[in-house]
Write an enzyme that holds these catalytic residues in place. Structure first.
Site, PDB file in Angstrom:
ATOM      1  N   CYS A 264       0.816  -1.131   0.060  1.00 24.18           N
ATOM      2  CA  CYS A 264       0.023  -0.161   0.183  1.00 24.18           C
ATOM      3  C   CYS A 264       0.839   1.290  -0.009  1.00 24.18           C
ATOM      4  O   CYS A 264       1.287   1.742   0.911  1.00 24.18           O
ATOM      5  CB  CYS A 264      -0.934   0.005   1.089  1.00 24.18           C
ATOM      6  SG  CYS A 264      -2.052   1.392   1.530  1.00 24.18           S
TER       7      CYS A 264
ATOM      8  N   CYS B 129      -0.447   4.037   2.075  1.00 30.14           N
ATOM      9  CA  CYS B 129      -0.453   3.962   3.545  1.00 30.14           C
ATOM     10  C   CYS B 129       0.916   4.055   3.728  1.00 30.14           C
ATOM     11  O   CYS B 129       1.367   5.009   4.568  1.00 30.14           O
ATOM     12  CB  CYS B 129      -0.722   2.536   4.121  1.00 30.14           C
ATOM     13  SG  CYS B 129      -2.269   2.017   3.433  1.00 30.14           S
ATOM     14  N   ASP B 130       2.030   3.598   3.234  1.00 39.53           N
ATOM     15  CA  ASP B 130       3.286   3.427   3.734  1.00 39.53           C
ATOM     16  C   ASP B 130       4.213   4.623   2.769  1.00 39.53           C
ATOM     17  O   ASP B 130       5.282   4.583   3.305  1.00 39.53           O
ATOM     18  CB  ASP B 130       3.944   2.346   3.650  1.00 39.53           C
ATOM     19  CG  ASP B 130       2.932   1.189   4.466  1.00 39.53           C
ATOM     20  OD1 ASP B 130       2.177   1.704   5.428  1.00 39.53           O
ATOM     21  OD2 ASP B 130       2.821   0.127   4.111  1.00 39.53           O
TER      22      ASP B 130
END
Ligand code: NAP
Length: 584
Positions: free
Chosen positions: A408, A411-412
């Site tokens: 992701c 997200c990261d």
């Protein structure tokens, strides 16, 4: 499940950049900048939304904010102005601001700027870093819950926490653009509201407090650490968003609770020994991605009663797609924003319930959809359970998952914005992720096993323009690392068999998805050779009154086809259970 969930769509677009006076309000509330000439920080329409939300306040909430000049200055500024506006909007929001050098900081055990404490005389709930992006909705929900001193946990979770005897310290590392983070932060904060005497919870923005994130080995968010402050039990680290019951079980036991490997989160076959609420609707939709949300809306518009159940994040895979550029009507739109709009529209017709993991479906004259504490009796069920990311299955992938290996980028990615990273895959996901990472500032290399991409030409052109390096005809054989996380990937050239190491701090895996068919298999639905649910043109499955739509049925797996399939499934359900005159 959340009494506040109807407000979610009203709140901000995620942002990861340090806030500034001009764009902070955008971060905080997703609306236009404040009008010139007033001294409000939040724009008027946001203030209106906040006032509406504050009608639900049950009592005063004491907030303490600690800042140090020169330490994270834009975040301090944002937080102070944001809180000042909230307290001006409602006197029940009682804000006290302190300098980090004040004695109060020592008394409260605060050493980071900015830190925000909720009702610190009787609760232990804190943010390290200003709540931005996705965290704004957590902040608002916690504000309301603290005002009512109601955790909102389920009865079994409350019982489990009532039996807790020892203190627990929970830390959740987040990123403002991560759609999975708010759920995990809420799990922690709810437990702290339920057991203020024993549970202390902190949310740390990994980008604002990189030192803490590095010290705790955070390479992916949400990253949760549960500790026994007495030190007799080893800390428990958790990656990802968990369902509430699992989180509470782990907090109590300090041990990993088992996960069921499919769409559901707990073992099937509840004995229903506790209180079970039985609800009746015409149609239950399982899964709240674009297909499920559209199915719910169409079911209700057709005159059927319906509910959409989602065990994790509303919006599905699309919420983590940084930019969607091929959904008609939107030249470009963040996936999370698009799904917020779809969910808000669906909620005008049907309840969309988050955190609702289905344990079991029983097919009878009436279909039972069992969530453990709640059982829906319905006439038709629509499975829109989607797909989950495919692993490479290479050495080091599991070992470094959450410490550099990620699926992701939304997200990261921010954790690696200054680093060299690799993306593996040659489809739309790989290229979308690579573009997002490159635009964050990372040095990106795509590793693809062929000499051409399968992704859309438009994305291929954008990648070229961005100057992203591509290593063709190559596979990733192994992820290498050390105690701090990923350090390199070992590559093998498919043409000549040669191998080499590429130094990277992260590997983003984007090699496709596998359908989530646990529930479908439990009830015996026919699947095709590739494992997708078999459907006819009306999205009917092999069992009457069970329909499927979206990625779980395979095909071209586009948002636009998913919404079409969702509509078709709901219209078929309508024809089959309502027997309209044109079908008689
Ligand atoms: P995909 O289209 O199936 O592509 C997967 C890629 O990973 C392929 O290039 C494949 O190589 C490669 N791959 C598979 N297994 C591998 C392995 N073990 N080692 C190395 N490489 C491997 O998957 P996707 O990109 O996730 O897309 C899934 C679906 O979602 C597609 O229908 C896509 O169009 C859609 N999608 C759409 C958008 C959008 O429209 N904005 C965004 C994302 C995804 P080969 O090419 O050799 O098979």
């Amino acid at each position: 499940m959340s009494p506040f969930s109807d407000n979610k769509s009203e709140e901000k677009a995620p942002s990861q950049s340090p806030p500034t006076a001009g764009d902070t309000t955008q971060d905080a509330a997703g609306v236009s900048a404040p009008s010139p000439g007033d001294d409000w920080f939040l724009p008027q329409d946001t203030r209106r939304d906040v006032l509406r939300l504050f009608e639900k306040l049950s009592g005063p909430v004491a907030l303490e904010v600690f800042t140090a000049p020169g330490q994270n200055a834009p975040y301090n500024d944002y937080l102070l102005k944001f809180l000042r506006d909230l307290s001006r909007l409602d006197e029940r929001i009682q804000v006290k601001a302190f300098a980090l050098s004040d004695d109060a900081a020592k008394t409260r055990g605060v050493d980071f700027s900015p830190t925000l404490l909720f009702s610190p005389d009787d609760l232990s709930i804190r943010y390290l870093g200003a709540p931005l992006g996705e965290e704004v909705r957590t902040f608002m929900e916690v504000l309301l819950r603290v005002s009512a001193r109601q955790s909102g946990l389920s009865e079994p979770a409350k019982k489990r926490l009532a039996a807790l005897k020892d203190p627990r310290r929970v830390t959740v590392f987040v990123n403002p653009a991560c759609p999975y983070c708010p759920g995990q932060v809420l799990n922690a904060f709810r437990c702290a509201i339920e057991r203020p005497d024993l549970v202390a919870a902190a949310c740390i923005d990994a980008a604002q407090h990189t030192e803490a994130a590095t010290a705790r080995g955070v390479g992916s968010v949400p990253h949760t650490i549960i500790e026994d402050p007495d030190g007799s039990l080893a800390p428990l680290a958790i990656l990802g968003l968990e369902p509430e019951d699992r989180f509470v079980a782990e907090l109590a036991s300090m041990q990993s609770a088992p996960v069921r490997a499919d769409a559901t989160d707990t073992a099937p076959g509840h004995d229903h020994a506790g209180d079970v609420t039985v609800k009746e609707v015409d149609v239950v939709v399982v899964g709240a991605g674009p297909a499920g949300l559209t199915a719910g809306m169409y079911a209700a518009r057709g005159g059927m009663t319906a509910v959409v159940l989602e065990k994790a994040v509303i919006g599905g895979q699309v919420t983590v797609t940084p930019q969607v550029e091929n959904y008609p009507g939107f030249a470009t739109v963040p996936g999370g924003k698009l799904m917020e709009m779809v969910a808000a529209q669906t909620r005008q017709y049907v309840p969309v319930i988050e955190g609702a993991g289905v344990d079991e479906i029983k097919i009878g004259r009436r279909i039972e959809v069992d969530l453990g504490e709640t059982v829906y009796l319905c006439r038709a069920v629509i499975l829109a359970t989607g797909a989950t990311w495919r692993k490479l299955g290479i050495p080091g992938e599991d070992r470094y998952f959450g410490r550099g290996v990620s699926a992701c980028a939304a997200c990261d990615g921010y954790l690696y914005k200054d680093a060299a990273v690799a993306v593996v895959g040659g489809g739309n996901t790989a290229l979308t992720e690579a573009l997002h990472l490159a635009r964050l500032g990372a040095t990106v290399t795509i590793i693809h096993r062929r000499d051409a991409f399968r992704a859309e030409k438009h994305l291929v052109d954008a990648l070229e323009k961005e100057g992203v390096e591509v290593v063709w005809n190559t596979v990733v054989e192994e992820v290498l690392g050390d105690d701090a996380g990923v350090t390199a990937v070992r590559l093998k050239n498919m043409a000549d068999g040669s191998t080499r190491e590429l130094a990277v701090r992260a590997l983003f895996v984007a090699v496709g998805y596998i359908p989530v068919t646990g529930l479908a298999q439990d009830i015996g639905l026919a699947l095709d050779e590739a494992g997708y649910i078999k459907v006819d043109a009306g999205m009917r499955t092999s069992i009457p009154r069970v329909y499927a739509c979206g990625d779980v049925t395979g095909g071209v797996r586009q948002i636009v086809t998913a919404v079409g399939q969702g509509a078709t499934a709901a219209l078929s359900a309508f024809e089959d259970i309502s027997h309209p005159y044109w079908k008689k």
